[in-house]
Design an enzyme around this catalytic site. Structure first.
Site, mmCIF file in Angstrom:
data_model
loop_
_atom_site.group_PDB
_atom_site.id
_atom_site.type_symbol
_atom_site.label_atom_id
_atom_site.label_comp_id
_atom_site.label_asym_id
_atom_site.label_seq_id
_atom_site.Cartn_x
_atom_site.Cartn_y
_atom_site.Cartn_z
ATOM 1 N N ASN A 92 31.548 52.851 0.708
ATOM 2 C CA ASN A 92 32.364 53.144 1.406
ATOM 3 C C ASN A 92 31.868 53.298 2.981
ATOM 4 O O ASN A 92 31.137 54.049 3.215
ATOM 5 C CB ASN A 92 32.897 54.786 0.992
ATOM 6 C CG ASN A 92 33.933 55.179 1.881
ATOM 7 O OD1 ASN A 92 34.100 55.110 3.198
ATOM 8 N ND2 ASN A 92 34.977 55.802 1.092
ATOM 9 N N ASP A 144 29.364 62.068 -3.577
ATOM 10 C CA ASP A 144 30.505 61.882 -4.047
ATOM 11 C C ASP A 144 31.299 63.082 -3.532
ATOM 12 O O ASP A 144 31.167 64.206 -3.209
ATOM 13 C CB ASP A 144 30.215 62.319 -5.600
ATOM 14 C CG ASP A 144 31.448 61.682 -6.548
ATOM 15 O OD1 ASP A 144 31.818 60.428 -6.183
ATOM 16 O OD2 ASP A 144 32.263 62.471 -7.074
HETATM 17 P P1 ITT Z 1 30.978 55.690 -2.980
HETATM 18 O O1 ITT Z 1 30.632 54.243 -3.238
HETATM 19 O O2 ITT Z 1 30.263 56.585 -2.124
HETATM 20 O O3 ITT Z 1 31.349 56.441 -4.497
HETATM 21 P P2 ITT Z 1 33.850 55.930 -2.889
HETATM 22 O O4 ITT Z 1 34.866 55.560 -1.654
HETATM 23 O O5 ITT Z 1 34.126 55.376 -4.267
HETATM 24 O O6 ITT Z 1 32.590 55.509 -2.409
HETATM 25 P P3 ITT Z 1 33.898 58.781 -3.982
HETATM 26 O O7 ITT Z 1 33.750 57.923 -5.348
HETATM 27 O O8 ITT Z 1 33.219 59.776 -3.729
HETATM 28 O O9 ITT Z 1 33.896 57.426 -2.844
HETATM 29 O O10 ITT Z 1 35.495 58.901 -3.992
HETATM 30 C C1 ITT Z 1 36.045 59.778 -3.060
HETATM 31 C C2 ITT Z 1 37.350 59.371 -2.613
HETATM 32 O O11 ITT Z 1 37.994 60.515 -1.735
HETATM 33 C C3 ITT Z 1 37.399 57.935 -2.030
HETATM 34 O O12 ITT Z 1 38.639 57.160 -2.364
HETATM 35 C C4 ITT Z 1 37.555 58.331 -0.544
HETATM 36 O O13 ITT Z 1 38.285 57.310 0.171
HETATM 37 C C5 ITT Z 1 38.294 59.739 -0.466
HETATM 38 N N1 ITT Z 1 37.583 60.477 0.659
HETATM 39 C C6 ITT Z 1 36.401 61.043 0.801
HETATM 40 N N2 ITT Z 1 35.972 61.653 1.731
HETATM 41 C C7 ITT Z 1 36.942 61.452 2.550
HETATM 42 C C8 ITT Z 1 37.384 61.978 3.705
HETATM 43 O O14 ITT Z 1 36.456 62.389 4.563
HETATM 44 N N3 ITT Z 1 38.432 61.596 4.204
HETATM 45 C C9 ITT Z 1 39.362 60.948 3.308
HETATM 46 N N4 ITT Z 1 39.110 60.403 2.274
HETATM 47 C C10 ITT Z 1 38.047 60.915 1.772
#
Ligand code: ITT
Length: 193
Positions: free
Chosen positions: A11, A68
Site C-alpha cells: 500500500n 495491519d
Molecule cells: P498491506 O500490504 O500493508 O497489507 P493493505 O492495503 O492490504 O496493505 P491492510 O491489509 O492493512 O492493508 O488493510 C487495511 C485496509 O484498510 C486497506 O484496504 C486500506 O486501504 C484501508 N485503510 C487502512 N488505513 C487506512 C487509512 O489511513 N485511510 C483509509 N483507508 C485505510
C-alpha cells in the site's frame, strides 16, 4: 540519514504517511511490496504477527516494519475490521455506504485502528497500536489520502474527511500517525534501528 528501514506493504498510501513522519527524525523508509499472506484472525495484531512469521520464514532480514489496519463501523458490528482490504476491493466505498443505508446515525460511529509491528535488528518484535474515532460520512468528499479516507470524518477535526485534509493534519489525528508516534517514542528510548 541512516540506512532506509524496510516497510513490507503493498500500500503506497501507508508508505507515504509513514515516510513523512519518519523523515522528521531523519529516518528513511524503503517499501518492499512483495506482500505476505493475510491470515484470517480476530485482531489486527494477530494478522501482523502472522505476516512477520511468514516474512521471517521467507528470507526477510530484520530490522523491518509491517502494519495491519482496518476500519471498524459500530452499526455494522465492527465490520469491515480485519477484513477491510477485502471489503474495499469487493464492496468499495459505494458498497459500504449502501450497507449503512437505514442504519441510525449513531451506527455511523466508527474507528480506524492500526497495528504497526517493528521487528528489531535482533529479531525481537514490538507492536504499536494507534486508534482514531470518528464517523462515516453520508457521501465521499476530498481528493487526498487513500482507501476509506473520503468517507471517514475523524473526531477532533473540523468536520472534513481524512481525504480532505493535508497529510500533516491526518498524521496528527489518525490511527497510523499515532502508532508511528508510539514507535518513534520507543526508538528514542532504545536507540535508532
Ligand atoms: P498491506 O500490504 O500493508 O497489507 P493493505 O492495503 O492490504 O496493505 P491492510 O491489509 O492493512 O492493508 O488493510 C487495511 C485496509 O484498510 C486497506 O484496504 C486500506 O486501504 C484501508 N485503510 C487502512 N488505513 C487506512 C487509512 O489511513 N485511510 C483509509 N483507508 C485505510
Amino acid at each position: 540519514m541512516s540506512l532506509p528501514l524496510t516497510f513490507y506493504t503493498t500500500n503506497k498510501g501507508k508508505v507515504a504517511e509513514l515516510a513523512a513522519q519518519l523523515a522528521q527524525v531523519g529516518l528513511a523508509v524503503r517499501q518492499d511490496a512483495r506482500g505476505y499472506p493475510e491470515v484470517q484472525a480476530d485482531t489486527l495484531e494477530e494478522v501482523a504477527q502472522a505476516g512477520a512469521d511468514w516474512l521471517l520464514a521467507n528470507g526477510a532480514t530484520p530490522p523491518f516494519l509491517l502494519e495491519d489496519s482496518g476500519l471498524f463501523v459500530d452499526g455494522l458490528n465492527g465490520f469491515p475490521g480485519v477484513y477491510s482490504r477485502h471489503a474495499l476491493d469487493t464492496l468499495g466505498l459505494p458498497g459500504l455506504l449502501a450497507l449503512l443505508r437505514g442504519v441510525p446515525a449513531s451506527g455511523r460511529a466508527a474507528r480506524f485502528e492500526a497495528c504497526l509491528l517493528y521487528v528489531d535488528p535482533a529479531g525481537r518484535r514490538h507492536a504499536f497500536t494507534g486508534r482514531c474515532a470518528g464517523r462515516i460520512a453520508e457521501a465521499g468528499t476530498g481528493a487526498g489520502g487513500f482507501g476509506f479516507d473520503p468517507l471517514f470524518v475523524p473526531d477532533g477535526g473540523d468536520g472534513r474527511t481524512f481525504a480532505a485534509m493535508a497529510p500533516g493534519e491526518k498524521a496528527v489525528l489518525g490511527h497510523r500517525g499515532r502508532a508511528v508516534a508510539a514507535f518513534l517514542a520507543s526508538l528514542r528510548q532504545t536507540g535508532k534501528p
